[in-house]
Scaffold this motif. Structure first.
Motif, PDB file in Angstrom:
ATOM      1  N   HIS A 121      -0.085  -6.656  -2.539  1.00 51.04           N
ATOM      2  CA  HIS A 121      -0.852  -6.959  -1.332  1.00 51.04           C
ATOM      3  C   HIS A 121       0.036  -7.705  -0.344  1.00 51.04           C
ATOM      4  O   HIS A 121       0.838  -8.558  -0.722  1.00 51.04           O
TER       5      HIS A 121
ATOM      6  N   ARG B 201      -4.748  -2.333  -0.578  1.00 52.40           N
ATOM      7  CA  ARG B 201      -5.877  -2.806  -1.370  1.00 52.40           C
ATOM      8  C   ARG B 201      -5.858  -2.320  -2.815  1.00 52.40           C
ATOM      9  O   ARG B 201      -6.481  -2.911  -3.670  1.00 52.40           O
TER      10      ARG B 201
ATOM     11  N   PRO C 203      -2.541 -11.503   4.662  1.00 55.13           N
ATOM     12  CA  PRO C 203      -3.759 -11.198   5.429  1.00 55.13           C
ATOM     13  C   PRO C 203      -3.463 -11.200   6.927  1.00 55.13           C
ATOM     14  O   PRO C 203      -2.546 -11.877   7.393  1.00 55.13           O
ATOM     15  N   SER C 204      -4.244 -10.421   7.666  1.00 54.48           N
ATOM     16  CA  SER C 204      -4.035 -10.335   9.101  1.00 54.48           C
ATOM     17  C   SER C 204      -5.370 -10.237   9.816  1.00 54.48           C
ATOM     18  O   SER C 204      -6.318  -9.657   9.295  1.00 54.48           O
TER      19      SER C 204
ATOM     20  N   GLU D 169     -10.790 -14.943   0.458  1.00 55.77           N
ATOM     21  CA  GLU D 169      -9.461 -14.497   0.028  1.00 55.77           C
ATOM     22  C   GLU D 169      -9.070 -15.157  -1.292  1.00 55.77           C
ATOM     23  O   GLU D 169      -8.554 -14.496  -2.200  1.00 55.77           O
TER      24      GLU D 169
ATOM     25  N   THR E 245      -3.228 -16.193   7.483  1.00 49.99           N
ATOM     26  CA  THR E 245      -2.624 -15.153   8.319  1.00 49.99           C
ATOM     27  C   THR E 245      -1.430 -15.727   9.071  1.00 49.99           C
ATOM     28  O   THR E 245      -1.322 -16.936   9.272  1.00 49.99           O
TER      29      THR E 245
ATOM     30  N   GLN F 271       1.152  -4.177   6.837  1.00 45.40           N
ATOM     31  CA  GLN F 271       0.017  -3.292   6.602  1.00 45.40           C
ATOM     32  C   GLN F 271      -0.817  -3.857   5.459  1.00 45.40           C
ATOM     33  O   GLN F 271      -0.336  -4.649   4.664  1.00 45.40           O
ATOM     34  N   GLN F 272      -2.046  -3.409   5.402  1.00 45.83           N
ATOM     35  CA  GLN F 272      -2.934  -3.858   4.335  1.00 45.83           C
ATOM     36  C   GLN F 272      -2.891  -2.875   3.171  1.00 45.83           C
ATOM     37  O   GLN F 272      -2.996  -1.668   3.372  1.00 45.83           O
TER      38      GLN F 272
ATOM     39  N   ARG G 226      -6.539  -5.405  13.063  1.00 46.70           N
ATOM     40  CA  ARG G 226      -7.013  -4.210  12.376  1.00 46.70           C
ATOM     41  C   ARG G 226      -6.502  -3.004  13.151  1.00 46.70           C
ATOM     42  O   ARG G 226      -6.773  -2.866  14.344  1.00 46.70           O
TER      43      ARG G 226
END
Length: 201
Positions: free
Chosen positions: A71, A65, A74-75, A110, A128, A62-63, A78
């Protein structure tokens, strides 16, 4: 041998194969999935908060923020909330070539975000995963974020280290891959610890 005997034989074989593959095998897998040490994984490794609400699966990244959270990787995936409140999404990478300007732009963005947070970029904080669902990051990537999370939560880094150690998972079968930290479990454990400290004040 007559055609009728052949048809009868084909029907019997079809019925036996149907019985094996559609009834016996699924029931056997269902039985195995209910074994205590497999039951959690078979049911999706769902993580609940203190209110009993689903906050995610320990198997799916999961993201995060907020500065209070570590953190994750990255993926390109969505997630949206479906009618039942369950995350929906399709596993997969972006399929962008190494020469893609779009990929280069995303990596630079990023890296700049990490630089603004005074975090040394590591591969798993920039690139990712192939599936887009990886719930783990490396121990090095977690350590890079430790000071930021400690400041945001008003804790000392050494107060967070036991949580990192607890949710570090070793190599598969002791030899495959590298140790990684489950980000969702770690972040939720920190939230739970903060809640307990507030209750004890």
């Amino acid at each position: 041998m007559s055609i009728y005997k052949e048809i009868s034989k084909a029907i019997r074989i079809t019925f036996i194969l149907w019985l094996l593959t559609a009834i016996i095998y699924p029931l056997f897998i269902l039985f195995v999935a209910q074994v205590p040490f497999l039951k959690d994984k078979a049911e999706g490794s769902i993580v609940l908060n203190i209110k009993g609400e689903i906050i995610g699966s320990a198997l799916i990244g999961q993201q995060f923020r907020s500065d209070q959270y570590f953190h994750s990787r990255p993926s390109t995936i969505r997630y949206s909330q479906g009618k039942q409140g369950n995350p929906t999404g399709v596993s997969g990478a972006s399929n962008l070539a190494p020469s893609s300007p779009k990929l280069l732009q995303r990596i630079v963005e990023e890296a700049n975000l990490l630089k603004d947070e005074e975090i040394q970029p590591t591969a798993d904080l920039i690139y990712t995963s192939g599936s887009g669902l990886d719930p783990h990051i490396s121990i090095k990537a977690v350590r890079q974020q430790l000071d930021r999370v400690a400041r945001a939560r008003k804790l000392r880094p050494d107060e967070i280290l036991p949580f990192i150690n607890k949710y570090t998972e070793g190599r598969f079968l002791g030899i495959f891959g590298e140790p990684g930290v489950n980000v969702l479990k770690l972040n939720y454990a920190l939230d739970l610890d903060e809640f307990n400290r507030q209750q004890n004040r």
